[in-house]
Design an enzyme around this catalytic site. Structure first.
Site, PDB file in Angstrom:
ATOM      1  N   TYR A   1      28.929 -17.249  25.798  1.00 28.80           N
ATOM      2  CA  TYR A   1      27.537 -17.149  25.336  1.00 28.80           C
ATOM      3  C   TYR A   1      26.697 -18.057  26.225  1.00 28.80           C
ATOM      4  CZ  TYR A   1      23.398 -17.728  22.418  1.00 28.80           C
ATOM      5  OH  TYR A   1      22.104 -17.758  21.956  1.00 28.80           O
TER       6      TYR A   1
ATOM      7  N   GLU B   1      18.967 -14.504  26.617  1.00 27.13           N
ATOM      8  CA  GLU B   1      20.276 -14.690  25.971  1.00 27.13           C
ATOM      9  C   GLU B   1      21.284 -13.678  26.516  1.00 27.13           C
ATOM     10  OE1 GLU B   1      20.868 -13.297  21.817  1.00 27.13           O
ATOM     11  OE2 GLU B   1      21.301 -15.396  21.383  1.00 27.13           O
TER      12      GLU B   1
END
Ligand code: ADP
Ligand code: MG
Length: 237
Positions: free
Chosen positions: A119, A207
């Site tokens: 992530y 993101e």
């Protein structure tokens, strides 16, 4: 303002972030030639991805009952079959609410052989008046859940906006992912590119979930953004 995954990836690619070979399609007529191009590029798998302004698509359900807003096909025909189930239909995910979102665009992507998922996000930390890079080895999962259950698995690096991301900071983040050798260098380049995208686009958030180590056809490994979300600052627009 939110933009679609395929648009986010185009902006990231301009800043040197590696993404899979991908083609958006707005109608069934556009799906087959797009899927054929991906198959012709040498990819054994074709991923069919619903483009909506919400995450959790992979585990989402269409109101028709069809399961999954992201599907991996092994042939052009199978990809077209998935596209028929998705285009024009309403996808409900954890993030859309019960009303769901209608899928008007698909993204056809070369299927990557995933070795590991991470992530990576850049956002504005208003409390500290600084851009913040968040990185975690727990990729492909709900990051809110990771933040709640195992906050120690989220690495944070604050950036001086006047200077931008420093090489040593990008290296710290690549090290937090546990990258080594060529992958480390590719990771540093990708992390720097993601920060630069955030800055250049006046984004409030960029993101990647997941950012992946993928295995290429020749057996070599590299890092690549398989999913991307960008929110732009409405005032900057
Ligand atoms: P969402 O986060 O909305 O569920 P993703 O784009 O993250 O959508 O897709 C869900 C999962 O599908 C990813 O976590 C990844 O494991 C897999 N995936 C997505 N794109 C690809 C791709 N191009 N090749 C292989 N797997 C993919
Ligand atoms: Mg995702």
């Amino acid at each position: 303002m939110n933009i679609h995954e395929y648009q986010a990836k185009q902006l990231l690619a301009k800043c040197g972030v590696a993404v899979p070979f991908e083609i958006p399609a707005r109608s069934l007529a556009e799906v087959r030639p797009a899927a054929e191009k991906i198959a012709a590029s040498g990819s054994a798998k074709i991923v069919v991805k619903s483009q909506i302004h919400a995450g959790g698509r992979g585990k989402g359900t269409f109101k028709s009952g069809f399961q999954g807003g992201v599907k991996v096909a092994s042939s052009v025909d199978e990809a077209v079959g998935y596209a028929e189930k998705m285009l024009g239909n309403v996808l409900v995910t954890k993030q859309t609410g019960a009303e769901g979102r209608q899928v008007r665009t698909l993204l056809l992507a070369a299927g990557a052989k995933i070795k590991r998922e991470f992530y990576l996000a850049v956002l504005l930390d208003r409390a500290n008046s600084r851009p913040l890079v968040m990185a975690s080895t727990e990729g492909g999962m709900d990051i809110e859940e990771v933040a709640e259950k195992s906050p120690e698995k989220i690495f944070k690096e604050w950036i001086d906006p006047a200077v931008g991301i420093m090489p040593f900071q990008a290296r710290k983040i690549a090290a937090a992912f546990g990258l080594k050798g060529d992958l480390f260098n590719a990771g540093v380049k990708l992390i720097t590119g993601v920060y630069n995208t955030w800055w250049e686009c006046d984004a409030t958030m960029v993101e990647l979930n997941p950012l992946c180590i993928v295995e290429l056809a020749d057996g070599k490994e590299t890092v690549m953004a398989l999913d991307a979300k960008i929110s732009l600052d409405d005032n900057a627009l």
